[in-house]
Motif scaffolding. Structure first.
Motif, short mmCIF file in Angstrom:
data_model
loop_
_atom_site.label_atom_id
_atom_site.label_comp_id
_atom_site.label_asym_id
_atom_site.label_seq_id
_atom_site.Cartn_x
_atom_site.Cartn_y
_atom_site.Cartn_z
N GLN A 1 -24.71 26.36 84.30
CA GLN A 1 -23.79 26.85 85.29
C GLN A 1 -22.37 26.42 84.96
N VAL A 2 -21.43 27.27 85.28
CA VAL A 2 -20.02 26.99 85.07
C VAL A 2 -19.29 27.22 86.39
N GLN A 3 -18.46 26.29 86.75
CA GLN A 3 -17.63 26.45 87.94
C GLN A 3 -16.19 26.66 87.49
N LEU A 4 -15.52 27.57 88.16
CA LEU A 4 -14.14 27.92 87.82
C LEU A 4 -13.23 27.70 89.03
N VAL A 5 -12.10 27.09 88.79
CA VAL A 5 -11.13 26.88 89.85
C VAL A 5 -9.76 27.34 89.37
N GLU A 6 -9.20 28.30 90.11
CA GLU A 6 -7.87 28.82 89.76
C GLU A 6 -6.79 28.06 90.52
N SER A 7 -5.61 28.03 89.95
CA SER A 7 -4.44 27.46 90.63
C SER A 7 -3.19 28.11 90.06
N PRO A 28 -18.55 23.95 80.42
CA PRO A 28 -17.44 24.76 79.92
C PRO A 28 -17.55 25.11 78.45
N GLY A 29 -18.25 24.26 77.69
CA GLY A 29 -18.41 24.54 76.27
C GLY A 29 -19.23 25.77 75.98
N SER A 30 -19.95 26.25 76.99
CA SER A 30 -20.80 27.42 76.79
C SER A 30 -20.05 28.73 76.99
N VAL A 31 -18.80 28.65 77.43
CA VAL A 31 -18.04 29.87 77.74
C VAL A 31 -17.56 30.54 76.46
N ALA A 32 -17.86 31.82 76.33
CA ALA A 32 -17.42 32.57 75.15
C ALA A 32 -16.30 33.55 75.50
N THR A 33 -16.37 34.12 76.67
CA THR A 33 -15.39 35.11 77.09
C THR A 33 -14.81 34.70 78.43
N MET A 34 -13.51 34.78 78.53
CA MET A 34 -12.86 34.51 79.82
C MET A 34 -11.93 35.67 80.14
N GLY A 35 -11.83 35.96 81.40
CA GLY A 35 -10.98 37.07 81.81
C GLY A 35 -10.25 36.77 83.09
N TRP A 36 -9.19 37.50 83.31
CA TRP A 36 -8.47 37.49 84.58
C TRP A 36 -8.55 38.89 85.17
N ALA A 80 -9.69 21.97 74.77
CA ALA A 80 -9.76 20.53 75.01
C ALA A 80 -9.66 20.22 76.50
N ARG A 81 -8.96 21.06 77.23
CA ARG A 81 -8.80 20.86 78.67
C ARG A 81 -9.70 21.78 79.48
N ASN A 82 -10.53 22.58 78.79
CA ASN A 82 -11.42 23.52 79.48
C ASN A 82 -10.64 24.39 80.46
N THR A 83 -9.49 24.81 80.03
CA THR A 83 -8.60 25.55 80.93
C THR A 83 -8.07 26.80 80.25
N ALA A 84 -8.07 27.89 81.00
CA ALA A 84 -7.44 29.12 80.56
C ALA A 84 -6.19 29.35 81.39
N TYR A 85 -5.24 30.03 80.81
CA TYR A 85 -3.96 30.26 81.47
C TYR A 85 -3.62 31.75 81.47
N ALA A 102 -12.61 34.76 85.51
CA ALA A 102 -14.01 35.03 85.27
C ALA A 102 -14.40 34.51 83.89
N ALA A 103 -15.66 34.15 83.74
CA ALA A 103 -16.13 33.62 82.47
C ALA A 103 -17.58 34.01 82.25
N ASP A 104 -17.95 34.01 80.99
CA ASP A 104 -19.34 34.30 80.65
C ASP A 104 -19.70 33.59 79.36
N SER A 105 -20.98 33.27 79.24
CA SER A 105 -21.44 32.57 78.05
C SER A 105 -21.63 33.49 76.86
N SER A 106 -21.61 34.77 77.08
CA SER A 106 -21.82 35.71 75.99
C SER A 106 -20.52 36.31 75.50
N PHE A 107 -20.58 36.89 74.33
CA PHE A 107 -19.46 37.62 73.75
C PHE A 107 -19.47 39.01 74.36
#
Length: 130
Positions: A1-7, A28-36, A80-85, A102-107
């Motif tokens: 499971q991955v939890q995401l918190v926006e700010s 967080p290391g399992s995340v392959a794709t992230m989106g906004w 390194a910070r497990n953060t997307a911007y 949004a995030a997903d473990s797959s490509f």
């Protein structure tokens, strides 16, 4: 499971900038794709930007944008910070929306399709006044 918190959301005037952050926890290391994505009042959720690895054997990322934000928004991530911007420049009143990470473990090939993402944050509100 991955939890995401926006700010980083807020109220700005047209032409100003904001930077949104999305911090992942859990695995967080399992995340392959992230989106906004964003959802404006009375409208459906829409794709904004995505970032994913360019290939299976590389650490390089590829980025993708909706036409409406291309040239104004920049997506990036700091593993390194497990953060997307999401750096948003030259904001317009039509950018007013709740922005979701949004995030997903797959490509994800169809990165613009929100239904393909398993993990979502609760959103951060962006209001751009004219």
């Amino acid at each position: 499971q991955v939890q995401l918190v926006e700010s980083g959301g807020g109220v700005v005037q047209a032409g100003e900038s904001l930077r949104l952050s999305c911090t992942a926890s859990g695995r967080p290391g399992s995340v392959a794709t992230m989106g906004w994505f964003r959802q404006a009042p009375g409208k459906e959720r829409e794709f904004v930007a995505a970032i994913r690895k360019t290939g299976a054997n590389t650490d390089e990322d590829s980025t993708y944008y909706a036409d409406s934000v291309k040239g104004r928004f920049t997506i990036s991530r700091d593993n390194a910070r497990n953060t997307a911007y999401l750096q948003m420049n030259s904001l317009k009143p039509e950018d007013t929306a709740i922005f979701y990470c949004a995030a997903d473990s797959s490509f994800i090939v169809n990165f613009f399709d929100g239904k393909l993402y398993d993990y979502w944050g609760h959103g951060t509100r962006v209001t751009v006044s004219s």
